[in-house]
Structure formats: structure tokens, C-alpha cells
Motif scaffolding. Structure first.
Motif, PDB file in Angstrom:
ATOM      1  N   ILE A 264      74.263  -1.641 113.200  1.00  0.00           N
ATOM      2  CA  ILE A 264      75.154  -2.652 113.768  1.00  0.00           C
ATOM      3  C   ILE A 264      74.348  -3.820 114.316  1.00  0.00           C
ATOM      4  N   ALA A 265      73.169  -3.525 114.863  1.00  0.00           N
ATOM      5  CA  ALA A 265      72.309  -4.578 115.418  1.00  0.00           C
ATOM      6  C   ALA A 265      71.610  -5.381 114.330  1.00  0.00           C
ATOM      7  N   LEU A 266      71.382  -4.777 113.158  1.00  0.00           N
ATOM      8  CA  LEU A 266      70.584  -5.419 112.124  1.00  0.00           C
ATOM      9  C   LEU A 266      71.084  -6.807 111.732  1.00  0.00           C
ATOM     10  N   PRO A 267      72.387  -7.006 111.437  1.00  0.00           N
ATOM     11  CA  PRO A 267      72.815  -8.358 111.047  1.00  0.00           C
ATOM     12  C   PRO A 267      72.531  -9.407 112.123  1.00  0.00           C
TER      13      PRO A 267
ATOM     14  N   LEU B 106      69.824  -0.714 121.611  1.00  0.00           N
ATOM     15  CA  LEU B 106      68.416  -0.858 121.967  1.00  0.00           C
ATOM     16  C   LEU B 106      67.732   0.491 122.182  1.00  0.00           C
ATOM     17  N   ARG B 107      68.472   1.579 122.023  1.00  0.00           N
ATOM     18  CA  ARG B 107      67.899   2.910 122.200  1.00  0.00           C
ATOM     19  C   ARG B 107      66.842   3.163 121.116  1.00  0.00           C
ATOM     20  N   GLY B 108      65.773   3.828 121.502  1.00  0.00           N
ATOM     21  CA  GLY B 108      64.719   4.154 120.550  1.00  0.00           C
ATOM     22  C   GLY B 108      63.514   3.250 120.726  1.00  0.00           C
ATOM     23  N   ALA B 109      62.614   3.294 119.762  1.00  0.00           N
ATOM     24  CA  ALA B 109      61.387   2.494 119.833  1.00  0.00           C
ATOM     25  C   ALA B 109      61.730   1.013 119.909  1.00  0.00           C
ATOM     26  N   ASN B 110      61.006   0.295 120.756  1.00  0.00           N
ATOM     27  CA  ASN B 110      61.253  -1.136 120.919  1.00  0.00           C
ATOM     28  C   ASN B 110      60.160  -1.952 120.243  1.00  0.00           C
ATOM     29  N   GLU B 111      60.578  -2.986 119.511  1.00  0.00           N
ATOM     30  CA  GLU B 111      59.654  -3.936 118.909  1.00  0.00           C
ATOM     31  C   GLU B 111      59.609  -5.169 119.798  1.00  0.00           C
ATOM     32  N   GLU B 112      58.485  -5.401 120.459  1.00  0.00           N
ATOM     33  CA  GLU B 112      58.373  -6.531 121.390  1.00  0.00           C
ATOM     34  C   GLU B 112      58.583  -7.872 120.696  1.00  0.00           C
ATOM     35  N   GLU B 113      58.308  -7.952 119.395  1.00  0.00           N
ATOM     36  CA  GLU B 113      58.535  -9.200 118.672  1.00  0.00           C
ATOM     37  C   GLU B 113      60.024  -9.503 118.518  1.00  0.00           C
ATOM     38  N   ILE B 114      60.849  -8.482 118.653  1.00  0.00           N
ATOM     39  CA  ILE B 114      62.297  -8.695 118.599  1.00  0.00           C
ATOM     40  C   ILE B 114      62.818  -9.051 119.982  1.00  0.00           C
TER      41      ILE B 114
ATOM     42  N   PRO C 133      62.445  -7.715 124.603  1.00  0.00           N
ATOM     43  CA  PRO C 133      61.785  -6.880 125.608  1.00  0.00           C
ATOM     44  C   PRO C 133      62.351  -5.464 125.656  1.00  0.00           C
ATOM     45  N   ARG C 134      61.535  -4.530 126.138  1.00  0.00           N
ATOM     46  CA  ARG C 134      61.986  -3.144 126.289  1.00  0.00           C
ATOM     47  C   ARG C 134      63.228  -3.066 127.169  1.00  0.00           C
ATOM     48  N   PHE C 135      63.228  -3.775 128.271  1.00  0.00           N
ATOM     49  CA  PHE C 135      64.367  -3.766 129.198  1.00  0.00           C
ATOM     50  C   PHE C 135      64.992  -5.162 129.180  1.00  0.00           C
ATOM     51  N   CYS C 136      66.178  -5.224 128.636  1.00  0.00           N
ATOM     52  CA  CYS C 136      66.835  -6.504 128.348  1.00  0.00           C
ATOM     53  C   CYS C 136      67.783  -6.895 129.476  1.00  0.00           C
ATOM     54  N   ASP C 137      67.600  -8.094 130.012  1.00  0.00           N
ATOM     55  CA  ASP C 137      68.505  -8.613 131.043  1.00  0.00           C
ATOM     56  C   ASP C 137      69.893  -8.842 130.434  1.00  0.00           C
ATOM     57  N   MET C 138      70.933  -8.421 131.145  1.00  0.00           N
ATOM     58  CA  MET C 138      72.300  -8.552 130.645  1.00  0.00           C
ATOM     59  C   MET C 138      73.184  -9.374 131.588  1.00  0.00           C
ATOM     60  N   SER C 139      72.561 -10.130 132.480  1.00  0.00           N
ATOM     61  CA  SER C 139      73.358 -10.862 133.467  1.00  0.00           C
ATOM     62  C   SER C 139      73.985 -12.137 132.906  1.00  0.00           C
ATOM     63  N   ARG C 140      73.466 -12.628 131.759  1.00  0.00           N
ATOM     64  CA  ARG C 140      74.014 -13.843 131.150  1.00  0.00           C
ATOM     65  C   ARG C 140      74.154 -13.655 129.641  1.00  0.00           C
ATOM     66  N   VAL C 141      74.860 -12.613 129.249  1.00  0.00           N
ATOM     67  CA  VAL C 141      75.021 -12.325 127.816  1.00  0.00           C
ATOM     68  C   VAL C 141      75.813 -13.435 127.137  1.00  0.00           C
TER      69      VAL C 141
ATOM     70  N   VAL D 252      80.543  -5.424 121.515  1.00  0.00           N
ATOM     71  CA  VAL D 252      79.561  -5.102 122.551  1.00  0.00           C
ATOM     72  C   VAL D 252      78.178  -4.824 121.961  1.00  0.00           C
ATOM     73  N   PRO D 253      78.030  -3.970 120.929  1.00  0.00           N
ATOM     74  CA  PRO D 253      76.687  -3.755 120.382  1.00  0.00           C
ATOM     75  C   PRO D 253      76.054  -5.037 119.852  1.00  0.00           C
ATOM     76  N   GLU D 254      76.861  -5.883 119.216  1.00  0.00           N
ATOM     77  CA  GLU D 254      76.351  -7.142 118.684  1.00  0.00           C
ATOM     78  C   GLU D 254      75.896  -8.059 119.811  1.00  0.00           C
ATOM     79  N   ALA D 255      76.677  -8.107 120.892  1.00  0.00           N
ATOM     80  CA  ALA D 255      76.315  -8.958 122.021  1.00  0.00           C
ATOM     81  C   ALA D 255      75.031  -8.469 122.690  1.00  0.00           C
ATOM     82  N   ILE D 256      74.869  -7.159 122.794  1.00  0.00           N
ATOM     83  CA  ILE D 256      73.644  -6.604 123.373  1.00  0.00           C
ATOM     84  C   ILE D 256      72.446  -6.959 122.498  1.00  0.00           C
ATOM     85  N   ALA D 257      72.597  -6.773 121.179  1.00  0.00           N
ATOM     86  CA  ALA D 257      71.508  -7.085 120.255  1.00  0.00           C
ATOM     87  C   ALA D 257      71.146  -8.569 120.312  1.00  0.00           C
ATOM     88  N   ALA D 258      72.153  -9.436 120.434  1.00  0.00           N
ATOM     89  CA  ALA D 258      71.901 -10.871 120.513  1.00  0.00           C
ATOM     90  C   ALA D 258      71.177 -11.229 121.799  1.00  0.00           C
TER      91      ALA D 258
END
Length: 273
Positions: free
Chosen positions: A93-96, A141-149, A151-159, A214-220
């Protein structure tokens, strides 16, 4: 293949087939895919042709990219999306979204059909999503994180981007359209919510509920892609009217109000800076 390799392979495939680099991307929800018919000189790319992409099986979703010009702007539309309830994992779902970012899009407009939870809403209303509640029980964002994509912990205060929301409000006012505002609660599905769940969601602060976005917004948010999200209220949620819920009703209302919703989104695209 790593996440980065998958993203780059898909982006390279699309880039070679797009008429020009897209400025903006749109995800068209259930019954709302008709906006793609307004795109000038469209190029169609089925999801199944894109390396690493699954197939969309949701009713009312064409399952393809449509690229071209909308309101004079270069756009890439997803005519249909992937849902967690279809059996896709969150990475799919995050890939696109990540591919859209890799293509250089400046913003992402998400649309959906949603159930109204707020008693002040009516079927056929449009809602500007100002925040969300993730009730899907999973996170892209669960699982291994790619820093080039991102951060490991993503701020969600201004999605949901404040400037994009301001543009949406202005366009709605110019078109004399009432634009509700509220919190969207993402629910796993595919069963509709129970009346007890809807009462709980209202207590939590939800104004609308649906099975996407929601998953798309988190990925974005994770990859730094500004988001605007809009819901078409296609039904009042379980227990609010005494009516049974059906997918056919959702599609019917989406088709009926679709042209007005499309006018709004097209106007927003035209007004984007």
C-alpha cells in the motif's frame, strides 16, 4: 530486492512511459475514478504492468495509472488504490506513494468514499481531512527502515498540509460548496463497522470512517510528500439511521455526487501554487 530497489525499478518503469514529469499525484477512491476521464491526452498504465505492483480488486477501482494534464497541470492519477482488506500487506500500500515521491511529485491528493460519523454531516457532503486516527491495527512503516526513504520515527503532527488545506477551502468557497472538516478514522474492513464501534469512534473524535487513506498518508509523511485528503460522505455509519449498509449504496452516491466532487478537486489542482 530491497525497498529502495523496488521503488526505483517501478519509478524508472513509469518515468519511461509518462508524457512528462508529473507535478502532482491523485489517488481516486471508490466511485470517484471518473476524474481521470477529464485528463487531457491520457496515458494509461495498468498496475499489473508496473514491476513490484499488486492488482487492485476493490469494486469501483479501475486499477491503473492515468497520466496527462488536468487543469493545465501535469498529473499522475491512481484510478483505484490498494486496500489492507484485499490481503495486501502495508508495504504494498505504501509502495505507490513512495514511487510518486521518487517521480518528483510536489504533493499528493488523496480522495475516498467514507461513512459519516458526525451527526452534523449528511450523505453527499464533502469533508476536508484535518487529521486521522489509525484503527487498522497495522502501520506501513513497520519493519526495516530505509533512511533514504524517511526517518525511523516519523513525526505525524502535520500529516495534512496547512497550505494545501487553505487552497481547498478557498476553491470550495469560490464554487459555493460546503466543505466540512474533520477527523478520518481508518478501519481495517472489509466488514462495515458495528453500531457500537461507531459510537466508540465518535467518542474518540472521529467525524468519518473508511478503509483506506491512512496508510497512504503515513507513507507520504514518512517520505516528506505533502498531503491533501478529501472524503465524500457516501453513507451515514452503522446505527445512525437504522439502514443496513451496502457497497452498492456507496458506489451509487459516489457516482451521483462524483461530478461535483471532481469539479472541486480539479479546481484545487488548478489553484495549486
Amino acid at each position: 530486492m530491497s525497498q529502495l530497489e523496488t521503488i526505483r525499478t517501478a519509478a524508472d518503469y513509469l518515468r519511461a512511459r509518462l508524457p512528462e514529469a508529473p507535478e502532482f499525484a491523485l489517488v481516486l477512491g471508490s466511485g470517484l475514478g471518473g476524474l481521470a476521464d477529464r485528463i487531457e491526452n491520457p496515458v494509461y498504465i495498468p498496475y499489473g504492468e508496473v514491476p513490484g505492483f499488486p492488482l487492485s480488486t476493490a469494486p469501483g477501482h479501475a486499477g491503473q495509472f492515468v497520466a496527462g494534464r488536468l487543469a493545465g497541470r501535469a498529473v499522475l492519477c491512481m484510478q483505484g488504490r490498494f486496500h489492507y482488506y484485499e490481503g495486501h500487506d502495508m508495504a504494498a500500500i505504501a509502495l505507490p506513494v513512495r514511487v510518486i515521491k521518487a517521480l518528483g511529485c510536489r504533493a499528493l491528493i488523496l480522495t475516498n468514499a467514507a461513512g459519516g460519523v458526525n451527526y452534523d454531516f449528511s450523505v453527499g457532503d464533502f469533508m476536508l481531512i484535518t487529521d486521522h486516527i489509525n484503527f487498522m491495527g497495522a502501520n506501513p512503516l513497520r519493519g526495516a527502515n530505509e533512511e533514504e526513504i524517511g526517518p525511523r520515527f516519523c513525526d505525524m503532527s502535520r500529516v495534512y498540509d496547512a497550505d494545501l488545506q487553505k487552497t481547498a477551502r478557498t476553491v470550495a468557497t469560490e464554487k459555493d460548496l460546503t466543505l466540512r472538516e474533520g477527523v478520518y478514522l481508518g478501519y481495517m474492513g472489509p466488514s462495515y463497522e458495528t453500531p457500537a464501534e461507531i459510537r466508540a469512534f465518535r467518542t474518540l473524535g472521529a467525524d468519518a470512517v473508511g478503509m483506506s487513506t491512512v496508510p497512504e498518508a503515513i507513507a507520504a509523511s514518512h517520505c516528506g510528500l505533502p498531503v491533501l485528503a478529501l472524503s465524500l460522505i457516501t453513507n451515514m455509519a452503522a446505527g445512525m439511521t437504522g439502514k443496513r449498509l451496502s457497497g452498492e449504496e456507496v458506489i451509487e452516491i459516489a457516482n451521483r455526487r462524483g461530478p461535483v466532487f471532481q469539479d472541486l478537486v480539479e479546481g484545487i489542482v488548478a489553484a495549486l501554487a
